[in-house]
Design a protein around this motif. Structure first.
Motif, PDB file in Angstrom:
ATOM      1  N   PHE A  43      86.907  78.953 -32.635  1.00 27.11           N
ATOM      2  CA  PHE A  43      87.847  79.189 -31.536  1.00 27.11           C
ATOM      3  C   PHE A  43      87.326  78.586 -30.245  1.00 27.11           C
ATOM      4  N   LEU A  44      86.536  77.534 -30.395  1.00 26.80           N
ATOM      5  CA  LEU A  44      85.846  76.928 -29.262  1.00 26.80           C
ATOM      6  C   LEU A  44      86.818  76.505 -28.167  1.00 26.80           C
ATOM      7  N   LEU A  45      87.978  76.009 -28.565  1.00 26.28           N
ATOM      8  CA  LEU A  45      88.914  75.493 -27.578  1.00 26.28           C
ATOM      9  C   LEU A  45      89.719  76.623 -26.951  1.00 26.28           C
ATOM     10  N   ILE A  46      90.003  77.669 -27.749  1.00 25.94           N
ATOM     11  CA  ILE A  46      90.851  78.755 -27.248  1.00 25.94           C
ATOM     12  C   ILE A  46      90.054  79.705 -26.371  1.00 25.94           C
ATOM     13  N   ASN A  47      88.904  80.141 -26.868  1.00 29.14           N
ATOM     14  CA  ASN A  47      88.089  81.074 -26.099  1.00 29.14           C
ATOM     15  C   ASN A  47      86.602  80.750 -26.284  1.00 29.14           C
ATOM     16  N   PRO A  48      86.093  79.791 -25.511  1.00 33.87           N
ATOM     17  CA  PRO A  48      84.698  79.350 -25.699  1.00 33.87           C
ATOM     18  C   PRO A  48      83.682  80.457 -25.440  1.00 33.87           C
ATOM     19  N   LEU A  49      84.098  81.506 -24.701  1.00 31.17           N
ATOM     20  CA  LEU A  49      83.144  82.590 -24.409  1.00 31.17           C
ATOM     21  C   LEU A  49      82.606  83.240 -25.675  1.00 31.17           C
ATOM     22  N   LEU A  50      83.404  83.230 -26.738  1.00 30.65           N
ATOM     23  CA  LEU A  50      82.990  83.844 -28.003  1.00 30.65           C
ATOM     24  C   LEU A  50      81.669  83.271 -28.487  1.00 30.65           C
ATOM     25  N   SER A  51      81.466  81.974 -28.298  1.00 34.08           N
ATOM     26  CA  SER A  51      80.205  81.349 -28.705  1.00 34.08           C
ATOM     27  C   SER A  51      79.207  81.312 -27.562  1.00 34.08           C
ATOM     28  N   LEU A  52      79.716  81.070 -26.358  1.00 39.11           N
ATOM     29  CA  LEU A  52      78.806  80.823 -25.239  1.00 39.11           C
ATOM     30  C   LEU A  52      78.048  82.078 -24.820  1.00 39.11           C
ATOM     31  N   ILE A  53      78.696  83.243 -24.860  1.00 43.25           N
ATOM     32  CA  ILE A  53      77.993  84.449 -24.414  1.00 43.25           C
ATOM     33  C   ILE A  53      76.815  84.796 -25.338  1.00 43.25           C
ATOM     34  N   PRO A  54      77.014  84.851 -26.669  1.00 40.90           N
ATOM     35  CA  PRO A  54      75.835  85.096 -27.517  1.00 40.90           C
ATOM     36  C   PRO A  54      74.751  84.046 -27.290  1.00 40.90           C
ATOM     37  N   GLY A  55      75.155  82.779 -27.128  1.00 42.01           N
ATOM     38  CA  GLY A  55      74.188  81.713 -26.896  1.00 42.01           C
ATOM     39  C   GLY A  55      73.415  81.946 -25.618  1.00 42.01           C
ATOM     40  N   PHE A  56      74.131  82.317 -24.568  1.00 47.64           N
ATOM     41  CA  PHE A  56      73.506  82.560 -23.275  1.00 47.64           C
ATOM     42  C   PHE A  56      72.488  83.698 -23.375  1.00 47.64           C
ATOM     43  N   VAL A  57      72.872  84.758 -24.085  1.00 46.49           N
ATOM     44  CA  VAL A  57      71.970  85.900 -24.225  1.00 46.49           C
ATOM     45  C   VAL A  57      70.694  85.479 -24.959  1.00 46.49           C
ATOM     46  N   ILE A  58      70.852  84.656 -25.995  1.00 42.00           N
ATOM     47  CA  ILE A  58      69.676  84.181 -26.728  1.00 42.00           C
ATOM     48  C   ILE A  58      68.753  83.412 -25.791  1.00 42.00           C
ATOM     49  N   VAL A  59      69.331  82.484 -25.020  1.00 45.35           N
ATOM     50  CA  VAL A  59      68.520  81.660 -24.128  1.00 45.35           C
ATOM     51  C   VAL A  59      67.773  82.534 -23.120  1.00 45.35           C
ATOM     52  N   VAL A  60      68.479  83.493 -22.518  1.00 45.26           N
ATOM     53  CA  VAL A  60      67.842  84.357 -21.523  1.00 45.26           C
ATOM     54  C   VAL A  60      66.677  85.123 -22.153  1.00 45.26           C
ATOM     55  N   THR A  61      66.907  85.692 -23.330  1.00 53.33           N
ATOM     56  CA  THR A  61      65.853  86.454 -23.993  1.00 53.33           C
ATOM     57  C   THR A  61      64.633  85.585 -24.255  1.00 53.33           C
ATOM     58  N   VAL A  62      64.873  84.387 -24.781  1.00 50.48           N
ATOM     59  CA  VAL A  62      63.754  83.536 -25.167  1.00 50.48           C
ATOM     60  C   VAL A  62      62.992  83.028 -23.938  1.00 50.48           C
ATOM     61  N   VAL A  63      63.720  82.663 -22.892  1.00 54.12           N
ATOM     62  CA  VAL A  63      63.042  82.223 -21.675  1.00 54.12           C
ATOM     63  C   VAL A  63      62.192  83.365 -21.117  1.00 54.12           C
ATOM     64  N   ALA A  64      62.767  84.573 -21.071  1.00 50.31           N
ATOM     65  CA  ALA A  64      62.029  85.720 -20.540  1.00 50.31           C
ATOM     66  C   ALA A  64      60.760  85.970 -21.357  1.00 50.31           C
ATOM     67  N   LEU A  65      60.887  85.907 -22.674  1.00 53.23           N
ATOM     68  CA  LEU A  65      59.717  86.140 -23.528  1.00 53.23           C
ATOM     69  C   LEU A  65      58.648  85.076 -23.294  1.00 53.23           C
ATOM     70  N   ASN A  66      59.082  83.816 -23.119  1.00 50.69           N
ATOM     71  CA  ASN A  66      58.136  82.736 -22.875  1.00 50.69           C
ATOM     72  C   ASN A  66      57.352  82.955 -21.594  1.00 50.69           C
ATOM     73  N   ILE A  67      58.067  83.303 -20.528  1.00 51.26           N
ATOM     74  CA  ILE A  67      57.396  83.501 -19.236  1.00 51.26           C
ATOM     75  C   ILE A  67      56.466  84.714 -19.309  1.00 51.26           C
ATOM     76  N   PHE A  68      56.958  85.766 -19.944  1.00 49.73           N
ATOM     77  CA  PHE A  68      56.136  86.970 -20.062  1.00 49.73           C
ATOM     78  C   PHE A  68      54.861  86.696 -20.849  1.00 49.73           C
ATOM     79  N   SER A  69      55.019  85.972 -21.951  1.00 46.93           N
ATOM     80  CA  SER A  69      53.860  85.644 -22.789  1.00 46.93           C
ATOM     81  C   SER A  69      52.854  84.803 -22.020  1.00 46.93           C
ATOM     82  N   ASP A  70      53.370  83.878 -21.220  1.00 46.16           N
ATOM     83  CA  ASP A  70      52.496  83.036 -20.410  1.00 46.16           C
ATOM     84  C   ASP A  70      51.719  83.874 -19.401  1.00 46.16           C
ATOM     85  N   GLY A  71      52.434  84.812 -18.763  1.00 48.18           N
ATOM     86  CA  GLY A  71      51.772  85.684 -17.802  1.00 48.18           C
ATOM     87  C   GLY A  71      50.690  86.518 -18.453  1.00 48.18           C
ATOM     88  N   LEU A  72      51.018  87.044 -19.627  1.00 45.93           N
ATOM     89  CA  LEU A  72      50.072  87.856 -20.386  1.00 45.93           C
ATOM     90  C   LEU A  72      48.834  87.039 -20.731  1.00 45.93           C
TER      91      LEU A  72
END
Lengths: 310, 308
Positions: free
Chosen positions: A250-279
């Motif tokens: 449904f990419l053309l009708i409602n792209p949020l369906l894919s983009l929101i889960p994707g965005f959440v994944i990216v945020v989680t992984v970036v946060a974990l990377n920075i946290f791990s680096d700090g640690l």
């Protein structure tokens, strides 16, 4: 596929820190993000406004509104609730992957490094064989044999992560075993088991811990890849990777369906990377200068000057 | 040198044998009846089922089945697919072109982006540009390849219409978006390594000498420092090429390009053992070959490795 491409090396390294604080602004922010994620996902059943699988067929593919914060998917299920429940699946699965690899990998590495000889050769050869698969490929084959569901995906990835962790632990053990305290333990007549687990392991654990926070990030990505291909979590259950896959039609009708889960994944992984680096920088003394040394220097030298003056 | 290569090839063959046994066993961990899934939903007599079993050597014991598969594989015959009723070698032959093209294209693309980015952030170390590039690479690393692919597809194929939204076939226009998606993930690591290498080289004595001799800055950076910083980059890139094969699986599946990845994933979903085990073995073989080439390359540069 990320561990496949990058090995388990850290992807983010900031500049050398000047003080021995763990919570620099970047780390504090990423830690807060992680806390919020963990909190919302583990209390999903309380926080989610809807049942993640409840269908509202009159309200399919709805755009975001007050009633449905992120809108609804093709079956009229509330996307926000599914993100929360999906996060629960993703985070617990990632922890499962890391737990499996740790339970197998760390003891193997310790034994391999400490004992050396035939045991070492055997364990290392086994690792070589497993590492000759470009990593996710091994997970593919294992899932093909075991069957496609969340548990098997976790098990497969857990096995995939073992050799890297074994190698890391082994290299740490090789350094530790030549130190004086180990000779002292041996001369005191301690058993090998006691030396390995009570004395060597605690000295390696901080480095292993840093690697494990990174591995959680990779596990989230790899699990999402498996679910996306339909080899992990199966459709009715909410999972970030699987949701990305479902939303793709449904990419053309409602792209949020894919983009929101994707965005959440990216945020989680970036946060974990920075946290791990700090640690990493916090736990590794070589990375940090003495805390506030200059400050003390200035303070006491000035004091001395004042004293001599007076 | 020849001795070193021979020894490495010997090791590789050994690993391949073990890996092939492992793959064969792993695919069959849970006992299931391929004939049952082949004839699912159809009314088939026991006789036909038995004929199918004999045709696919399923009546023999696992050890014999393995030997049939592996002796065939060595000669380039991977057996017959349960699903497509066609030789697996033919299936692979039809699809490998797309995959190879994708991997090579995105390999080149990632270098074209990563090298300038790495050099730039090394020269401008710790400025806003360096920070911006490092944040961008961090985001691209954290973004799963299928998300990058989806966003590219949404923006450039569906919304802007610059590219066709059907990606079957291997025309250049069809390959560009998938290649970019696959390359973006590689860019991060390569540019980081380029940056680290360049910083190390730029701080070394010979660069100071060159600069103090009045050589132009551009020449010092691009010829002197870059040449020396390139060695680790080459190694990393060649290792990445092997692992990109797996990344290609994901990209192909999103864009429905009909490459090896598609074949593998449908194979797994339909319990098509000959396809799964053969494609996997092929990918491992390619991966090991690339590793071998890297080792040889290293040995050529550094004689100390040859001695071990």
């Amino acid at each position: 596929m990320f561990s496949a491409i990058f090995g388990h090396a850290p992807l983010y390294r900031s500049r050398k820190r000047k003080t021995g604080r763990l919570f620099t602004p970047a780390v504090a922010v990423s830690f807060a993000v992680l806390l919020i994620l963990i909190f919302t996902c583990f209390f999903a059943s309380v926080l989610a406004p809807y049942n993640p699988n409840a269908q509202d067929l009159y309200n399919r593919l709805a755009t975001p509104s007050a009633r449905h914060l992120f809108g609804t998917d093709q079956n009229g299920r509330d996307l926000f609730s599914r993100i929360l429940y999906g996060g629960r699946t993703a985070l617990t699965s990632a922890l499962g992957v890391v737990a499996i690899s740790m339970i197998i990998g760390v003891p193997l590495g310790l034994v391999s490094g400490y004992k050396g000889g035939r045991a070492d050769t055997f364990i290392m050869r086994c690792c070589d064989v497993l590492l000759s698969f470009p990593s996710l490929l091994l997970a593919f084959v294992l899932v093909a044999g075991l069957g496609r569901n969340t548990f098997n995906a976790v098990l497969a990835l857990g096995i995939v992560y073992v050799p890297m962790l074994t190698r890391l632990t082994r290299s740490l053990t090789l350094v530790e075993k030549n130190k004086v305290y180990v000779s002292a333990c041996i001369s005191l007549g301690y058993s090998e088991r006691r030396i390995i687990f009570r004395h060597i392991l605690p000295n390696c654990i901080s480095t292993i811990l840093v690697q494990i926070t990174l591995d959680i990030a990779y596990a989230i990505l790899d699990l999402a890849s498996l679910s996306f291909l339909g080899l992990g979590t199966q459709p009715p259950q909410a999972d970030w990777g699987a949701m990305l896959d479902e939303g793709r039609a449904f990419l053309l009708i409602n792209p949020l369906l894919s983009l929101i889960p994707g965005f959440v994944i990216v945020v989680t992984v970036v946060a974990l990377n920075i946290f791990s680096d700090g640690l990493h920088q916090y736990l590794d003394p070589a990375q940090t200068a003495l805390p506030g040394f200059r400050k003390y220097e200035r303070k006491y030298l000035k004091k001395k000057e004042v004293e001599t003056d007076g | 040198m020849g001795k070193f290569i021979l020894k490495r090839i010997e090791q590789m063959v050994l690993v391949l044998v073990v890996v092939s046994v492992l793959i064969f066993a792993m695919v069959r961990i849970t006992p299931s009846d391929p004939v049952a899934s082949m004839t699912k939903g159809r009314n088939v007599s026991e006789e036909t089922k038995n004929e199918l079993r004999i045709h696919y050597h399923l009546d023999k014991n696992p050890v014999e089945q393995y030997l049939i598969w592996i002796t065939g594989a060595v000669q380039g015959d991977f057996g017959e697919s349960y699903r497509y009723k066609q030789g697996v070698s033919d299936l692979i032959g039809q699809r490998i072109g797309v995959t190879l093209k994708l991997v090579v294209m995105s390999g080149i693309l990632s270098l074209l982006i990563a090298l300038p980015a790495g050099i730039l952030s090394a020269i401008k170390m710790n400025t806003w540009l360096d920070k911006l590039l490092s944040v961008l690479t961090l985001i691209f690393v954290a973004s799963p390849v299928f998300l990058t692919a989806l966003v590219l597809m949404l923006v450039f194929a569906l919304r802007l219409g610059w590219f066709p939204s059907i990606f079957q076939g291997n025309g250049i226009k069809q390959m560009i978006l998938p290649a970019i998606a696959l390359a973006m993930n590689m860019v991060a690591l390569t540019s980081r390594i380029t940056r680290a290498g360049m910083i190390e080289q730029l701080n070394s004595d010979y660069i100071r000498t060159a600069t103090s001799n009045g050589l132009p800055r551009r020449r010092v950076v691009l010829v002197y420092a870059f040449k020396n910083a390139l060695i680790p980059v080459i190694t990393v890139t060649s290792v990445q090429l092997g692992t990109m094969l797996v990344g290609a699986v994901l990209v192909e599946s999103i864009f429905a390009m009909g490459g090896l990845g598609d074949l593998l994933i449908t194979g797994i979903k339909t319990a098509d053992y000959p396809v799964v085990q053969s494609v996997t073995l092929l990918l491992v073989f390619v991966f090991l070959c690339i590793n071998l080439l890297v080792d040889v390359f290293y040995a050529v540069i550094d004689p100390r490795i040859r001695m071990r």
